[in-house]
Design a protein around this motif. Sequence first.
Motif, PDB file in Angstrom:
ATOM      1  N   VAL A  83     -43.524  10.528 -14.406  1.00 12.27           N
ATOM      2  CA  VAL A  83     -44.305  11.196 -15.454  1.00 12.27           C
ATOM      3  C   VAL A  83     -43.377  11.758 -16.525  1.00 12.27           C
ATOM      4  CG1 VAL A  83     -45.800  13.180 -15.938  1.00 12.27           C
ATOM      5  CG2 VAL A  83     -46.291  11.691 -13.992  1.00 12.27           C
ATOM      6  N   LEU A  84     -42.303  12.407 -16.109  1.00 13.32           N
ATOM      7  CA  LEU A  84     -41.356  12.946 -17.088  1.00 13.32           C
ATOM      8  C   LEU A  84     -40.714  11.837 -17.915  1.00 13.32           C
ATOM      9  CD1 LEU A  84     -39.659  15.810 -15.044  1.00 13.32           C
ATOM     10  CD2 LEU A  84     -41.216  16.039 -16.986  1.00 13.32           C
ATOM     11  N   GLY A  85     -40.403  10.715 -17.275  1.00 11.96           N
ATOM     12  CA  GLY A  85     -39.847   9.576 -18.008  1.00 11.96           C
ATOM     13  C   GLY A  85     -40.823   9.033 -19.036  1.00 11.96           C
ATOM     14  N   TYR A  86     -42.083   8.979 -18.651  1.00 11.24           N
ATOM     15  CA  TYR A  86     -43.117   8.491 -19.576  1.00 11.24           C
ATOM     16  C   TYR A  86     -43.295   9.466 -20.740  1.00 11.24           C
ATOM     17  CZ  TYR A  86     -47.530   6.737 -21.369  1.00 11.24           C
ATOM     18  OH  TYR A  86     -48.498   6.231 -22.180  1.00 11.24           O
ATOM     19  N   ILE A  87     -43.360  10.748 -20.434  1.00 11.10           N
ATOM     20  CA  ILE A  87     -43.494  11.763 -21.482  1.00 11.10           C
ATOM     21  C   ILE A  87     -42.315  11.688 -22.446  1.00 11.10           C
ATOM     22  CG2 ILE A  87     -43.416  14.259 -21.928  1.00 11.10           C
ATOM     23  CD1 ILE A  87     -45.089  14.594 -19.338  1.00 11.10           C
ATOM     24  N   GLU A  88     -41.127  11.567 -21.895  1.00  8.62           N
ATOM     25  CA  GLU A  88     -39.938  11.495 -22.747  1.00  8.62           C
ATOM     26  C   GLU A  88     -39.957  10.261 -23.647  1.00  8.62           C
ATOM     27  OE1 GLU A  88     -35.308  12.481 -22.268  1.00  8.62           O
ATOM     28  OE2 GLU A  88     -36.155  11.238 -20.688  1.00  8.62           O
ATOM     29  N   LYS A  89     -40.465   9.171 -23.116  1.00  5.70           N
ATOM     30  CA  LYS A  89     -40.554   7.944 -23.910  1.00  5.70           C
ATOM     31  C   LYS A  89     -41.511   8.121 -25.089  1.00  5.70           C
ATOM     32  CE  LYS A  89     -41.285   3.019 -23.264  1.00  5.70           C
ATOM     33  NZ  LYS A  89     -41.494   1.956 -22.311  1.00  5.70           N
ATOM     34  N   MET A  90     -42.526   8.951 -24.908  1.00 10.82           N
ATOM     35  CA  MET A  90     -43.531   9.169 -25.949  1.00 10.82           C
ATOM     36  C   MET A  90     -43.119  10.232 -26.975  1.00 10.82           C
ATOM     37  SD  MET A  90     -45.885   7.053 -25.370  1.00 10.82           S
ATOM     38  CE  MET A  90     -44.849   5.850 -24.569  1.00 10.82           C
ATOM     39  N   LEU A  91     -42.145  11.061 -26.629  1.00 14.02           N
ATOM     40  CA  LEU A  91     -41.724  12.137 -27.538  1.00 14.02           C
ATOM     41  C   LEU A  91     -40.921  11.573 -28.710  1.00 14.02           C
ATOM     42  CD1 LEU A  91     -40.531  14.959 -25.103  1.00 14.02           C
ATOM     43  CD2 LEU A  91     -42.608  14.932 -26.491  1.00 14.02           C
ATOM     44  N   PRO A  92     -41.326  11.889 -29.920  1.00 13.49           N
ATOM     45  CA  PRO A  92     -40.556  11.428 -31.090  1.00 13.49           C
ATOM     46  C   PRO A  92     -39.431  12.420 -31.414  1.00 13.49           C
ATOM     47  CG  PRO A  92     -42.561  12.483 -31.818  1.00 13.49           C
ATOM     48  CD  PRO A  92     -42.574  12.531 -30.315  1.00 13.49           C
ATOM     49  N   ILE A  93     -38.353  12.347 -30.640  1.00  5.29           N
ATOM     50  CA  ILE A  93     -37.241  13.272 -30.841  1.00  5.29           C
ATOM     51  C   ILE A  93     -36.180  12.570 -31.684  1.00  5.29           C
ATOM     52  CG2 ILE A  93     -35.472  14.646 -29.713  1.00  5.29           C
ATOM     53  CD1 ILE A  93     -37.378  14.835 -27.330  1.00  5.29           C
ATOM     54  N   PRO A  94     -35.958  13.070 -32.889  1.00  8.18           N
ATOM     55  CA  PRO A  94     -35.006  12.402 -33.791  1.00  8.18           C
ATOM     56  C   PRO A  94     -33.558  12.818 -33.520  1.00  8.18           C
ATOM     57  CG  PRO A  94     -36.036  14.244 -34.917  1.00  8.18           C
ATOM     58  CD  PRO A  94     -36.630  14.196 -33.542  1.00  8.18           C
ATOM     59  N   PHE A  95     -32.859  12.017 -32.737  1.00  6.33           N
ATOM     60  CA  PHE A  95     -31.430  12.233 -32.543  1.00  6.33           C
ATOM     61  C   PHE A  95     -30.663  11.322 -33.502  1.00  6.33           C
ATOM     62  CE2 PHE A  95     -32.588  13.746 -28.172  1.00  6.33           C
ATOM     63  CZ  PHE A  95     -32.024  15.004 -28.283  1.00  6.33           C
ATOM     64  N   ILE A  96     -29.499  11.760 -33.905  1.00  8.89           N
ATOM     65  CA  ILE A  96     -28.664  10.977 -34.816  1.00  8.89           C
ATOM     66  C   ILE A  96     -28.166   9.706 -34.117  1.00  8.89           C
ATOM     67  CG2 ILE A  96     -26.501  10.991 -36.115  1.00  8.89           C
ATOM     68  CD1 ILE A  96     -26.932  14.038 -36.440  1.00  8.89           C
ATOM     69  N   VAL A  97     -27.879   9.825 -32.839  1.00  8.44           N
ATOM     70  CA  VAL A  97     -27.345   8.700 -32.076  1.00  8.44           C
ATOM     71  C   VAL A  97     -28.502   7.907 -31.458  1.00  8.44           C
ATOM     72  CG1 VAL A  97     -25.844   8.061 -30.159  1.00  8.44           C
ATOM     73  CG2 VAL A  97     -25.286  10.050 -31.561  1.00  8.44           C
ATOM     74  N   ALA A 110     -40.821  -0.861 -13.942  1.00  5.39           N
ATOM     75  CA  ALA A 110     -41.880  -1.832 -13.653  1.00  5.39           C
ATOM     76  C   ALA A 110     -43.193  -1.451 -14.339  1.00  5.39           C
ATOM     77  CB  ALA A 110     -42.093  -1.941 -12.149  1.00  5.39           C
ATOM     78  N   THR A 111     -43.433  -0.161 -14.486  1.00  5.34           N
ATOM     79  CA  THR A 111     -44.694   0.308 -15.056  1.00  5.34           C
ATOM     80  C   THR A 111     -44.651   0.434 -16.574  1.00  5.34           C
ATOM     81  OG1 THR A 111     -45.030   1.578 -13.030  1.00  5.34           O
ATOM     82  CG2 THR A 111     -46.457   2.105 -14.879  1.00  5.34           C
ATOM     83  N   PHE A 112     -43.577   1.024 -17.086  1.00  6.89           N
ATOM     84  CA  PHE A 112     -43.524   1.357 -18.509  1.00  6.89           C
ATOM     85  C   PHE A 112     -42.402   0.688 -19.278  1.00  6.89           C
ATOM     86  CE2 PHE A 112     -44.577   5.392 -16.170  1.00  6.89           C
ATOM     87  CZ  PHE A 112     -45.942   5.329 -16.363  1.00  6.89           C
ATOM     88  N   GLY A 113     -41.530  -0.034 -18.603  1.00 11.49           N
ATOM     89  CA  GLY A 113     -40.311  -0.470 -19.263  1.00 11.49           C
ATOM     90  C   GLY A 113     -40.068  -1.961 -19.248  1.00 11.49           C
ATOM     91  N   SER A 114     -38.784  -2.284 -19.261  1.00  8.38           N
ATOM     92  CA  SER A 114     -38.332  -3.671 -19.326  1.00  8.38           C
ATOM     93  C   SER A 114     -37.076  -3.811 -18.472  1.00  8.38           C
ATOM     94  CB  SER A 114     -38.017  -4.039 -20.771  1.00  8.38           C
ATOM     95  OG  SER A 114     -36.964  -3.218 -21.249  1.00  8.38           O
TER      96      SER A 114
END
Length: 175
Positions: A25-39, A76-80
């Motif tokens: 769940v935390l991985g999915y939430i993090e994937k959805m967060l639009p956090i603008p990092f320079i790198v 397997a659920t959300f990625g590649s």
Amino acid sequence: MRKVKGAVDTRKLVLISVLVAQGMVLGYIEKMLPIPFIVPGAKLGLANIITLTAIYFLNFKESSAVVLLRVFLTAATFGSLSSFLYSLSGGVLSLIAMAGLLKVFKDELSLISISIIGSISHNMGQLIVAAIIIHNVLILTYLPFLLIIAIPTGIFVGIVARALIQYLQKTNFIR
């Protein structure tokens, strides 16, 4: 009631399952967060909250199961395949670093310090895999930027993991 040798500890199995689910769940939430990092590719590392919690309460083998199951099921659920490789390399290196530090320096280092090292290790593992995949070691020039980002994200993850660990200790679920 006596525990039968080789019998599965139900509480431990439930804890492992819950940690894997929380990590996903935390991985999915993090994937959805639009956090603008320079790198490119820099993230908060929210799943390390779960890794740190696992190594605090479980042995290395059980903690490894949490990390490997979380990485596999999330990919397997959300990625590649590429997200699997990056998550696996970062997760395993982070697990090894944090588990080793917690075992050796449990009384000397805070969870926040261990979390920062875990964040740094996670970044290093992912950069090594990226260098192998793209056949270019110049990607390692991102390392100083990722190390700078690893400090505040490691602090955040360490604070949250410490709060979660304290809560779990109060519930008396973990003995």
